[in-house]
Design a protein around this motif. Structure first.
Motif, mmCIF file in Angstrom:
data_model
loop_
_atom_site.group_PDB
_atom_site.id
_atom_site.type_symbol
_atom_site.label_atom_id
_atom_site.label_comp_id
_atom_site.label_asym_id
_atom_site.label_seq_id
_atom_site.Cartn_x
_atom_site.Cartn_y
_atom_site.Cartn_z
ATOM 1 N N ARG A 451 27.759 -3.142 24.263
ATOM 2 C CA ARG A 451 27.324 -3.490 24.759
ATOM 3 C C ARG A 451 27.267 -3.796 26.277
ATOM 4 N NH1 ARG A 451 29.769 -8.593 21.655
ATOM 5 N NH2 ARG A 451 30.397 -7.135 19.662
ATOM 6 N N GLU A 452 26.838 -4.929 27.075
ATOM 7 C CA GLU A 452 26.879 -4.960 28.718
ATOM 8 C C GLU A 452 27.808 -4.309 29.122
ATOM 9 O OE1 GLU A 452 24.682 -8.014 29.989
ATOM 10 O OE2 GLU A 452 23.091 -8.087 29.250
ATOM 11 N N ALA A 453 29.363 -5.181 28.817
ATOM 12 C CA ALA A 453 30.585 -5.235 28.903
ATOM 13 C C ALA A 453 31.201 -4.229 27.879
ATOM 14 C CB ALA A 453 31.125 -6.787 29.450
ATOM 15 N N PRO A 454 32.693 -3.401 28.039
ATOM 16 C CA PRO A 454 33.230 -3.167 26.842
ATOM 17 C C PRO A 454 33.956 -4.609 25.995
ATOM 18 C CG PRO A 454 33.602 -2.590 28.303
ATOM 19 C CD PRO A 454 33.073 -3.113 29.104
ATOM 20 N N HIS A 455 33.706 -4.179 24.612
ATOM 21 C CA HIS A 455 34.240 -5.509 23.480
ATOM 22 C C HIS A 455 35.479 -5.200 22.392
ATOM 23 C CE1 HIS A 455 34.439 -9.089 21.181
ATOM 24 N NE2 HIS A 455 34.094 -8.221 20.174
ATOM 25 N N GLY A 456 36.095 -5.607 22.298
ATOM 26 C CA GLY A 456 37.328 -4.869 21.719
ATOM 27 C C GLY A 456 37.368 -5.841 20.409
ATOM 28 N N VAL A 457 37.867 -4.937 19.457
ATOM 29 C CA VAL A 457 38.648 -5.872 18.289
ATOM 30 C C VAL A 457 39.209 -5.570 17.821
ATOM 31 C CG1 VAL A 457 37.451 -6.692 16.172
ATOM 32 C CG2 VAL A 457 35.785 -5.579 17.504
ATOM 33 N N LEU A 458 40.534 -5.960 17.585
ATOM 34 C CA LEU A 458 41.967 -5.417 17.012
ATOM 35 C C LEU A 458 41.814 -6.375 15.627
ATOM 36 C CD1 LEU A 458 41.018 -7.113 19.852
ATOM 37 C CD2 LEU A 458 43.669 -6.027 20.579
ATOM 38 N N VAL A 459 43.022 -5.369 14.720
ATOM 39 C CA VAL A 459 44.065 -6.043 13.772
ATOM 40 C C VAL A 459 45.179 -6.170 13.711
ATOM 41 C CG1 VAL A 459 44.164 -5.689 11.706
ATOM 42 C CG2 VAL A 459 42.048 -4.989 11.923
ATOM 43 N N CYS A 460 45.917 -6.830 13.913
ATOM 44 C CA CYS A 460 47.334 -7.070 14.495
ATOM 45 C C CYS A 460 48.035 -8.033 13.200
ATOM 46 C CB CYS A 460 47.113 -8.313 15.041
ATOM 47 S SG CYS A 460 45.797 -7.570 17.049
ATOM 48 N N ALA A 461 49.502 -8.093 13.395
ATOM 49 C CA ALA A 461 50.762 -7.869 12.301
ATOM 50 C C ALA A 461 50.971 -9.397 12.661
ATOM 51 C CB ALA A 461 51.164 -6.847 11.543
ATOM 52 N N ASP A 462 51.143 -10.482 12.290
ATOM 53 C CA ASP A 462 52.298 -11.397 12.694
ATOM 54 C C ASP A 462 53.958 -10.742 13.220
ATOM 55 O OD1 ASP A 462 52.981 -12.621 11.057
ATOM 56 O OD2 ASP A 462 51.800 -14.064 10.534
ATOM 57 N N ALA A 470 41.195 -9.940 15.865
ATOM 58 C CA ALA A 470 41.467 -10.536 16.710
ATOM 59 C C ALA A 470 39.895 -9.953 18.447
ATOM 60 C CB ALA A 470 42.551 -10.843 18.024
ATOM 61 N N MET A 471 39.678 -10.972 19.028
ATOM 62 C CA MET A 471 38.993 -10.241 19.668
ATOM 63 C C MET A 471 39.120 -10.280 20.941
ATOM 64 S SD MET A 471 35.537 -12.798 19.186
ATOM 65 C CE MET A 471 34.626 -12.959 20.530
ATOM 66 N N THR A 472 38.367 -9.407 22.315
ATOM 67 C CA THR A 472 38.268 -9.966 23.197
ATOM 68 C C THR A 472 37.303 -10.871 24.186
ATOM 69 O OG1 THR A 472 36.755 -7.841 24.241
ATOM 70 C CG2 THR A 472 39.393 -7.146 24.084
ATOM 71 N N GLU A 473 37.194 -11.409 25.398
ATOM 72 C CA GLU A 473 36.452 -12.197 25.413
ATOM 73 C C GLU A 473 35.472 -11.914 27.390
ATOM 74 O OE1 GLU A 473 34.824 -16.799 23.842
ATOM 75 O OE2 GLU A 473 36.507 -16.394 24.965
ATOM 76 N N ALA A 474 34.463 -11.838 27.747
ATOM 77 C CA ALA A 474 34.267 -11.140 28.998
ATOM 78 C C ALA A 474 34.952 -12.440 29.841
ATOM 79 C CB ALA A 474 33.149 -11.091 29.183
ATOM 80 N N ASP A 477 40.295 -12.210 33.127
ATOM 81 C CA ASP A 477 41.895 -12.160 32.313
ATOM 82 C C ASP A 477 40.970 -9.717 32.437
ATOM 83 O OD1 ASP A 477 43.257 -13.875 33.197
ATOM 84 O OD2 ASP A 477 42.791 -14.264 30.616
ATOM 85 N N ASP A 478 40.288 -9.418 31.717
ATOM 86 C CA ASP A 478 39.587 -8.821 31.515
ATOM 87 C C ASP A 478 40.508 -7.628 30.333
ATOM 88 O OD1 ASP A 478 38.051 -6.431 31.545
ATOM 89 O OD2 ASP A 478 38.176 -5.964 33.186
ATOM 90 N N ILE A 479 40.428 -8.638 29.107
ATOM 91 C CA ILE A 479 41.715 -7.565 28.608
ATOM 92 C C ILE A 479 40.635 -6.176 27.892
ATOM 93 C CG2 ILE A 479 42.262 -8.399 25.645
ATOM 94 C CD1 ILE A 479 43.916 -10.034 28.317
ATOM 95 N N ALA A 480 39.657 -6.820 27.894
ATOM 96 C CA ALA A 480 38.821 -4.985 27.082
ATOM 97 C C ALA A 480 39.308 -4.282 28.537
ATOM 98 C CB ALA A 480 36.966 -5.374 26.443
ATOM 99 N N GLY A 481 39.435 -4.524 29.936
ATOM 100 C CA GLY A 481 39.232 -3.785 30.797
ATOM 101 C C GLY A 481 40.940 -2.871 30.655
ATOM 102 N N GLN A 482 42.601 -4.077 30.286
ATOM 103 C CA GLN A 482 44.180 -3.775 30.263
ATOM 104 C C GLN A 482 43.704 -3.078 29.111
ATOM 105 O OE1 GLN A 482 45.793 -7.463 30.682
ATOM 106 N NE2 GLN A 482 43.957 -8.037 31.509
#
Length: 512
Positions: A451-462, A470-474, A477-482
């Motif tokens: 994409r124009e900016a990296p996009h993160g998709v995560l599978v998590c456990a509580d 869950a997902m990151t948004e542009a 905070d730039d979570i995808a960059g982190q």
């Protein structure tokens, strides 16, 4: 040996590269027809065998593999019969198989049973892709008319897309094979404990021998040999497409390839004079389907494929140690390693895991890759009389698996069915899905760079072990960059629900 014993008697392939002399820009129908002619000639001849075909079955191209799919240059309204017409055949039955890479092996398994019951005399299976040609011509501003109105009977078995992926993943941005397989791959990396660099090298070591096989295959789309470092190192020519995959680690969809397989019975082969040195016996097989990815307990595993592989070997009366040659579906490394490991094959086992060169190098001929694998396997086993070969064909998102054990060694047909295997898979427990989670630990993830900016998709456990996506948004905070800078596996995340009910990561803390 019963006259109704099913056998493969002919295989054929056709291909063309856009930079090769004599390039003709063949349509998918023409590529499949060329492979079909080659299969009939391999057994005896087109003229002698085409009139005896009572079943033809086609594998759908990618460009007709979904309800919204559009073929840029048009399509035949009856793909199987369009191919049959080109070889002078008019079978009573034509079939368009569902979408999925398991299709070619599934057809072999299905019609072995039908031939053994006397319901089918001779069947021809084929498929093709001309993706490279379509993209090449469109880039040149050219257009072709590949529309054909053929008509006639055709059993359209549908798209076969139900149950492949749920909105849990698709709604958060994981809806393509690269994205889903990347998540499976990172789940496996979590199990190994390797960091990104070390795991990339492991994937490179897996696929480096595949490039050597592709180098010697005249139908391979890429014949360049790479070592592990060359496959693993990210460069402008080997860009990262989705963490952890550089481009060279994924199926090569730019392919112009067709393949075909001809089956009949021992009695029919003798009647028609097909030489016995062409005969290949199916000793065992199985066909199963996994649940959707989010419903699987272990995202790093493919237990349904393991069950199918072991069932085929057991029905053949052999073990993995008895197999001389494998072709394990290789759209991504995880598709190979899950089955390899479950069969107890060591990473340094010298036996080849592909007979074609694999999907990233030979070519990912859409849903039809395993037709090429079966064709190559047949030729390999004819050259090794008495040896056993194993084909594992995968479809969807590690979703459907069909297996076959082959040999020139005669086998009394015992038949097999997979209903019991499927019932066992369907009874496996499912993980609990968390509702409105606020915090969790990352089980697996991917970062999509398409994409124009990296996009993160995560599978998590509580904290209770319940699963959520869950997902990151542009944003600032730039979570995808982190995630790119730090290790996502095992990280702690905080999430909020957006207006569509999706879980959006608001804070990311790598594991200390």
């Amino acid at each position: 040996m019963s006259d109704l014993t099913p056998i493969i008697v002919g295989v054929g392939e056709a291909s063309e590269r856009i930079d090769a002399p004599g390039y003709q820009a063949l349509s998918p129908v023409d590529l499949a027809a060329a492979a079909a002619r080659a299969a009939l000639d391999d057994a005896l001849s087109v003229a002698a065998l085409a009139p005896h075909l009572d079943v033809v079955a086609g594998i759908p191209q990618f460009e007709i593999s979904g309800p919204q799919a559009v073929a840029p240059f048009g399509r035949a309204d009856n793909f199987p019969r369009a191919v049959a017409q080109r070889i002078g055949a008019d079978p009573a039955r034509a079939i368009l198989e569902p979408v999925g890479g398991q299709g070619p092996q599934h057809l072999v398994n299905e019609f072995a049973q039908a031939i053994a019951k006397g319901e089918t005399g001779m069947a021809l299976f084929f498929g093709s892709e001309a993706i490279s040609t379509v993209r090449h011509l469109m880039s040149q501003g050219e257009k072709r008319d590949w529309n054909e109105s053929v008509g006639g009977q055709m059993e359209n078995r549908g798209y076969g897309l139900d149950g492949l992926v749920t909105m849990d993943l698709a709604g958060h941005g994981a809806r393509t094979p690269i994205q889903l397989y990347a998540m499976f791959e990172n789940a496996r990396r979590a199990k190994t404990g390797l960091d990104r660099e070390a795991y990339a090298l492991e994937m490179g070591r897996l696929f480096a021998p595949f490039t050597e096989v592709a180098h010697g295959n005249p139908h391979a789309m890429s014949q360049e040999v790479f070592d592990a470092q060359g496959l693993a190192t990210v460069t402008p020519k080997n860009r990262i497409v989705a963490d952890p995959f550089p481009r060279r680690m994924v199926a090569r969809d730019q392919a112009n390839q067709g393949a075909a397989v001809l089956m009949t019975s021992v009695g029919k082969a003798r009647e028609l004079g097909i030489p016995e040195d062409k005969w290949i016996y199916l000793h065992g097989g199985a066909d199963v389907a996994e649940r959707t990815p989010i419903e699987r307990q272990d995202l790093a595993a493919y237990p349904a494929a393991a069950i199918a592989a072991k069932a085929a070997l057991e029905r053949a009366g052999v073990t993995a140690a008895d197999i001389a040659v494998f072709d394990l579906y290789s759209c991504f490394p995880i598709a190979v390693t899950t089955v390899r490991d479950d069969l107890g094959i060591a990473a340094d086992d010298p036996r080849p895991l592909t007979v074609t060169g694999g999907l990233p190098f030979f070519g990912g001929a859409g849903n039809n890759y395993s037709m090429h694998a079966i064709a190559s396997m047949v030729r390999a086993l004819r050259a090794r009389p008495g040896d056993y070969g194993f084909v594992g064909a995968n479809g969807g998102f590690l979703s459907k698996y069909s297996t076959g054990v082959y040999s020139t060694r005669p086998a009394t047909w015992k038949g097999f069915e997979s209903k019991g295997l499927q019932a066992e898979i369907n009874a496996w427990p499912k993980p609990v899905i968390a509702e409105a989670p606020t915090t969790g630990t990352v089980v697996t993830y991917t970062i999509d760079y398409g994409r124009e900016a990296p996009h993160g998709v995560l599978v998590c456990a509580d904290a209770a072990g319940n699963r959520f996506v869950a997902m990151t948004e542009a944003g600032p905070d730039d979570i995808a960059g982190q995630m790119i800078a730090g290790e996502p596996l095992g990280a702690t995340v905080q999430v909020r629900q957006d207006e569509r009910g999706r879980n959006v990561v608001t804070a990311f803390a790598p594991k200390p």
